[in-house]
Enzyme design. Structure first.
Site, PDB file in Angstrom:
ATOM      1  N   SER A 124       0.836  -1.195   0.000  1.00 12.72           N
ATOM      2  CA  SER A 124       0.000   0.000   0.000  1.00 12.72           C
ATOM      3  C   SER A 124       0.872   1.246   0.000  1.00 12.72           C
ATOM      4  O   SER A 124       1.993   1.245   0.541  1.00 12.72           O
ATOM      5  CB  SER A 124      -0.842  -0.034   1.280  1.00 12.72           C
ATOM      6  OG  SER A 124      -1.415   1.216   1.521  1.00 12.72           O
ATOM      7  N   TYR A 152      -1.863  -1.029  10.779  1.00 10.60           N
ATOM      8  CA  TYR A 152      -2.123  -1.575   9.441  1.00 10.60           C
ATOM      9  C   TYR A 152      -0.937  -1.265   8.519  1.00 10.60           C
ATOM     10  O   TYR A 152      -0.364  -2.150   7.884  1.00 10.60           O
ATOM     11  CB  TYR A 152      -3.418  -0.991   8.863  1.00 10.60           C
ATOM     12  CG  TYR A 152      -3.558  -1.248   7.384  1.00 10.60           C
ATOM     13  CD1 TYR A 152      -3.825  -2.526   6.904  1.00 10.60           C
ATOM     14  CD2 TYR A 152      -3.376  -0.221   6.445  1.00 10.60           C
ATOM     15  CE1 TYR A 152      -3.923  -2.771   5.532  1.00 10.60           C
ATOM     16  CE2 TYR A 152      -3.476  -0.461   5.088  1.00 10.60           C
ATOM     17  CZ  TYR A 152      -3.741  -1.737   4.635  1.00 10.60           C
ATOM     18  OH  TYR A 152      -3.824  -1.972   3.280  1.00 10.60           O
ATOM     19  N   LYS A 156       2.088  -3.744   6.730  1.00 11.39           N
ATOM     20  CA  LYS A 156       2.462  -3.816   5.311  1.00 11.39           C
ATOM     21  C   LYS A 156       3.969  -3.589   5.155  1.00 11.39           C
ATOM     22  O   LYS A 156       4.646  -4.266   4.390  1.00 11.39           O
ATOM     23  CB  LYS A 156       1.690  -2.771   4.494  1.00 11.39           C
ATOM     24  CG  LYS A 156       0.204  -3.045   4.375  1.00 11.39           C
ATOM     25  CD  LYS A 156      -0.077  -4.267   3.522  1.00 11.39           C
ATOM     26  CE  LYS A 156      -1.537  -4.603   3.446  1.00 11.39           C
ATOM     27  NZ  LYS A 156      -1.820  -5.905   2.838  1.00 11.39           N
TER      28      LYS A 156
HETATM   29  P1  NAD Z   1     -10.975  -7.240   1.416  1.00 15.03           P
HETATM   30  O1  NAD Z   1     -11.163  -7.202   2.885  1.00 15.03           O
HETATM   31  O2  NAD Z   1     -12.166  -7.031   0.550  1.00 15.03           O
HETATM   32  O3  NAD Z   1     -10.288  -8.619   0.991  1.00 15.03           O
HETATM   33  C1  NAD Z   1      -9.384  -9.306   1.842  1.00 15.03           C
HETATM   34  C2  NAD Z   1      -9.830 -10.765   1.888  1.00 15.03           C
HETATM   35  O4  NAD Z   1      -8.945 -11.478   2.740  1.00 15.03           O
HETATM   36  C3  NAD Z   1     -11.246 -10.940   2.451  1.00 15.03           C
HETATM   37  O5  NAD Z   1     -11.981 -11.753   1.576  1.00 15.03           O
HETATM   38  C4  NAD Z   1     -11.023 -11.621   3.801  1.00 15.03           C
HETATM   39  O6  NAD Z   1     -12.072 -12.485   4.138  1.00 15.03           O
HETATM   40  C5  NAD Z   1      -9.700 -12.354   3.558  1.00 15.03           C
HETATM   41  N1  NAD Z   1      -8.909 -12.603   4.764  1.00 15.03           N
HETATM   42  C6  NAD Z   1      -8.598 -11.717   5.750  1.00 15.03           C
HETATM   43  N2  NAD Z   1      -7.843 -12.320   6.672  1.00 15.03           N
HETATM   44  C7  NAD Z   1      -7.655 -13.601   6.259  1.00 15.03           C
HETATM   45  C8  NAD Z   1      -6.959 -14.708   6.798  1.00 15.03           C
HETATM   46  N3  NAD Z   1      -6.305 -14.635   7.969  1.00 15.03           N
HETATM   47  N4  NAD Z   1      -6.970 -15.871   6.117  1.00 15.03           N
HETATM   48  C9  NAD Z   1      -7.650 -15.970   4.938  1.00 15.03           C
HETATM   49  N5  NAD Z   1      -8.336 -14.966   4.403  1.00 15.03           N
HETATM   50  C10 NAD Z   1      -8.331 -13.785   5.044  1.00 15.03           C
HETATM   51  O7  NAD Z   1      -9.822  -6.178   1.049  1.00 15.03           O
HETATM   52  P2  NAD Z   1      -9.333  -5.655  -0.360  1.00 15.03           P
HETATM   53  O8  NAD Z   1      -9.703  -4.225  -0.463  1.00 15.03           O
HETATM   54  O9  NAD Z   1      -9.711  -6.608  -1.413  1.00 15.03           O
HETATM   55  O10 NAD Z   1      -7.761  -5.699  -0.108  1.00 15.03           O
HETATM   56  C11 NAD Z   1      -6.963  -6.779  -0.532  1.00 15.03           C
HETATM   57  C12 NAD Z   1      -5.535  -6.532  -0.078  1.00 15.03           C
HETATM   58  O11 NAD Z   1      -5.095  -5.280  -0.613  1.00 15.03           O
HETATM   59  C13 NAD Z   1      -5.387  -6.417   1.433  1.00 15.03           C
HETATM   60  O12 NAD Z   1      -4.181  -7.032   1.809  1.00 15.03           O
HETATM   61  C14 NAD Z   1      -5.307  -4.922   1.665  1.00 15.03           C
HETATM   62  O13 NAD Z   1      -4.596  -4.607   2.825  1.00 15.03           O
HETATM   63  C15 NAD Z   1      -4.575  -4.463   0.412  1.00 15.03           C
HETATM   64  N6  NAD Z   1      -4.838  -3.053   0.098  1.00 15.03           N
HETATM   65  C16 NAD Z   1      -6.110  -2.616  -0.032  1.00 15.03           C
HETATM   66  C17 NAD Z   1      -6.365  -1.267  -0.278  1.00 15.03           C
HETATM   67  C18 NAD Z   1      -7.767  -0.750  -0.371  1.00 15.03           C
HETATM   68  O14 NAD Z   1      -7.978   0.458  -0.215  1.00 15.03           O
HETATM   69  N7  NAD Z   1      -8.771  -1.589  -0.650  1.00 15.03           N
HETATM   70  C19 NAD Z   1      -5.282  -0.361  -0.430  1.00 15.03           C
HETATM   71  C20 NAD Z   1      -3.986  -0.850  -0.332  1.00 15.03           C
HETATM   72  C21 NAD Z   1      -3.762  -2.208  -0.061  1.00 15.03           C
HETATM   73  N1  UFG Z   2     -12.581  11.362   3.139  1.00 14.36           N
HETATM   74  C1  UFG Z   2     -13.584  12.248   3.489  1.00 14.36           C
HETATM   75  N2  UFG Z   2     -14.716  11.727   4.038  1.00 14.36           N
HETATM   76  C2  UFG Z   2     -14.895  10.380   4.229  1.00 14.36           C
HETATM   77  C3  UFG Z   2     -13.862   9.504   3.856  1.00 14.36           C
HETATM   78  C4  UFG Z   2     -12.699  10.021   3.319  1.00 14.36           C
HETATM   79  O1  UFG Z   2     -13.443  13.460   3.325  1.00 14.36           O
HETATM   80  O2  UFG Z   2     -15.947   9.987   4.753  1.00 14.36           O
HETATM   81  C5  UFG Z   2     -11.355  11.904   2.516  1.00 14.36           C
HETATM   82  C6  UFG Z   2     -10.093  11.659   3.320  1.00 14.36           C
HETATM   83  O3  UFG Z   2      -9.907  12.655   4.272  1.00 14.36           O
HETATM   84  C7  UFG Z   2      -9.038  11.633   2.198  1.00 14.36           C
HETATM   85  C8  UFG Z   2      -9.776  11.052   1.003  1.00 14.36           C
HETATM   86  O4  UFG Z   2     -11.170  11.246   1.284  1.00 14.36           O
HETATM   87  O5  UFG Z   2      -8.657  12.939   1.886  1.00 14.36           O
HETATM   88  C9  UFG Z   2      -9.527   9.561   0.783  1.00 14.36           C
HETATM   89  O6  UFG Z   2      -9.778   8.873   2.005  1.00 14.36           O
HETATM   90  P1  UFG Z   2      -9.916   7.281   2.069  1.00 14.36           P
HETATM   91  O7  UFG Z   2     -10.268   6.913   3.472  1.00 14.36           O
HETATM   92  O8  UFG Z   2     -10.807   6.806   0.984  1.00 14.36           O
HETATM   93  O9  UFG Z   2      -8.459   6.773   1.674  1.00 14.36           O
HETATM   94  P2  UFG Z   2      -7.049   7.056   2.361  1.00 14.36           P
HETATM   95  O10 UFG Z   2      -6.220   7.779   1.352  1.00 14.36           O
HETATM   96  O11 UFG Z   2      -7.192   7.676   3.683  1.00 14.36           O
HETATM   97  O12 UFG Z   2      -6.497   5.577   2.602  1.00 14.36           O
HETATM   98  C10 UFG Z   2      -6.663   4.522   1.658  1.00 14.36           C
HETATM   99  C11 UFG Z   2      -6.842   3.202   2.402  1.00 14.36           C
HETATM  100  C12 UFG Z   2      -5.577   2.802   3.076  1.00 14.36           C
HETATM  101  C13 UFG Z   2      -4.456   2.795   2.105  1.00 14.36           C
HETATM  102  C14 UFG Z   2      -4.333   4.128   1.416  1.00 14.36           C
HETATM  103  C15 UFG Z   2      -3.262   4.120   0.380  1.00 14.36           C
HETATM  104  O13 UFG Z   2      -7.874   3.314   3.376  1.00 14.36           O
HETATM  105  O14 UFG Z   2      -5.723   1.505   3.574  1.00 14.36           O
HETATM  106  O15 UFG Z   2      -5.580   4.447   0.795  1.00 14.36           O
HETATM  107  O16 UFG Z   2      -3.380   2.999  -0.409  1.00 14.36           O
HETATM  108  F1  UFG Z   2      -3.312   2.522   2.743  1.00 14.36           F
END
Ligand code: NAD
Ligand code: UFG
Length: 358
Positions: A124, A152, A156
């Site tokens: 991330s 979190y 990572k």
């Molecule tokens: P998500 O929660 O939709 O998917 C994660 C999946 O992993 C879920 O289906 C959950 O049931 C499964 N899981 C969690 N813990 C587990 C375990 N111990 N064993 C087996 N399965 C498990 O999340 P996502 O948005 O699809 O994210 C996928 C990956 O990408 C994650 O590692 C997340 O940290 C990373 N990521 C997501 C974002 C974002 O904003 N969505 C940003 C950066 C990185």
């Molecule tokens: N925001 C609002 N109102 C809300 C939610 C978000 O104004 O209700 C704003 C935040 O302040 C920020 C922007 O929208 O300026 C994006 O916020 P998000 O929560 O959607 O995303 P972040 O950039 O804070 O973080 C996300 C994921 C993290 C990840 C990161 C970079 O939540 O897990 O992107 O990948 F690490």
């Protein structure tokens, strides 16, 4: 030969299954359904027109993983499984380190035991150290990392280090670390998408729920940032573009999991290992830019109120994505308009996500 997709029932995982299938890869999904449901896999089956092998298991369960590696020939792993809520990680650090870090260690141990040495890891942009907004330039992979502000993000960062150390100890491992920026949007069918539990933390799902009438208004966190309109700027990346980056990464590592040569698009470039690469668009949009684009895409008004900054947020965060183009031949193609249209199609077709009883 199959690719093991940990967390494959989740938001990004389920979309990646569709793209892998398009490129004719075989895969097996391993997920404990802690933040997802099997309904997403049923919907993916409909999109791709074939059944999916699913194993309900936890990545911390070594015995179960060994069973899977014994029963199937696993060529490589795309490792999505993990917990991802920043705020919850502050409340529950031990759960986050256990699930994300210990879970990854267990997975890597079993991979090593079974000589499966190719892994794509979901990292991330949060691993980058806090950026001084005044001296801001888009983030490149060589920007400092590790100045994380929550468990979190630290989990990572720790996993990235573990993967790098693993490679030093055994350079037959082939590792791709993808640093995602802000994944949004949904598959164009409107049948799979992001299905957060409870009140969404992230911007796009929150806006979608306001537009569909589930929430009254959006709280815009901060309107005094040093940005073009005072609200926070992020690099939103369409989940389908992001999913394609995984296909490119798996090609890069060299896989034998192709069902046949159809769809093969292997790139032949000098290999960097471990590969660490930003997955973003390089374009930053403010909260109000997204609100306006969503209103246009949905035809709905998105009510909002300007409120105080959210703790831990920074003014701007966006990628320099040129390295991904150079090494993977990948670049984002979808616009903010498409991200909003696809999010809206998913949200309006499925106001309660995958669970009709919610
Ligand atoms: P998500 O929660 O939709 O998917 C994660 C999946 O992993 C879920 O289906 C959950 O049931 C499964 N899981 C969690 N813990 C587990 C375990 N111990 N064993 C087996 N399965 C498990 O999340 P996502 O948005 O699809 O994210 C996928 C990956 O990408 C994650 O590692 C997340 O940290 C990373 N990521 C997501 C974002 C974002 O904003 N969505 C940003 C950066 C990185
Ligand atoms: N925001 C609002 N109102 C809300 C939610 C978000 O104004 O209700 C704003 C935040 O302040 C920020 C922007 O929208 O300026 C994006 O916020 P998000 O929560 O959607 O995303 P972040 O950039 O804070 O973080 C996300 C994921 C993290 C990840 C990161 C970079 O939540 O897990 O992107 O990948 F690490």
């Amino acid at each position: 030969m199959s690719i093991l997709i940990t967390g494959g029932a989740g938001y990004i995982g389920s979309h990646t299954l569709v793209e892998l299938s398009q490129f004719n890869y075989d895969f097996i999904v391993y997920d404990n359904l802690s933040n997802s449901s099997q309904e997403s896999l049923k919907r993916v089956e409909k999109i791709i027109g074939k059944s999916i092998t699913f194993i309900n298991g936890d990545i911390r369960d070594s015995e179960k993983l060994k069973e899977v590696f014994s029963n199937y020939t696993i060529d490589s792993v795309i490792h999505f499984a993990g917990l991802k809520a920043v705020g919850q990680s502050v409340e529950q650090p031990l759960e986050y380190y256990d699930n994300n870090v210990v879970g990854t260690l267990r997975l890597l141990e079993v991979m090593k035991e079974f000589a499966c040495k190719k892994i794509v890891f979901s990292s991330s942009a949060t691993v980058y150290s806090e950026v001084d907004a005044k001296n801001y330039t888009p983030l490149t992979e060589s920007n400092p990392v590790g100045g994380t502000t929550n468990p979190y993000g630290t989990s990572k960062y720790m996993i990235e280090r573990i993967l790098e150390d693993l490679y030093i100890s055994d350079n037959s491992f082939k590792i791709a670390i993808l640093r995602y920026f802000n994944p949004v949007g949904a598959h164009e069918s409107g049948t799979i998408g992001e299905d957060p539990n409870g009140i969404p933390n992230n911007l796009m799902p929150f806006i979608s729920q306001v537009a569909v009438g589930k929430r009254e208004y959006l709280s815009v966190f901060g309107s005094d940032y040093d940005t073009h309109d005072g609200t926070g700027v992020r690099d939103y990346i369409h989940v389908v573009d992001l999913s394609i980056a995984h296909v490119k990464a798996i090609e890069y590592l060299g896989t034998d999991a192709l069902a046949s040569a159809i769809g093969e698009t292997k790139v032949s470039l000098p290999k960097i290992n471990p590969l660490i690469v930003n997955i973003g668009t390089g374009v930053g949009y403010s909260v109000l830019d997204v609100v306006k684009a969503f209103e246009k895409a949905s035809g709905k008004e998105v009510l909002y109120r300007l409120v105080d900054r959210r703790a831990g947020d920074i003014a701007k965060c966006y990628a320099n994505p040129s390295y991904a183009k150079e090494v993977l031949g990948w670049e984002a193609t979808k616009t903010l308009e498409q991200m909003c249209e696809d999010s809206w199609r998913w949200q309006s077709n499925n106001p309660n996500g995958y669970n009709c009883d919610k």
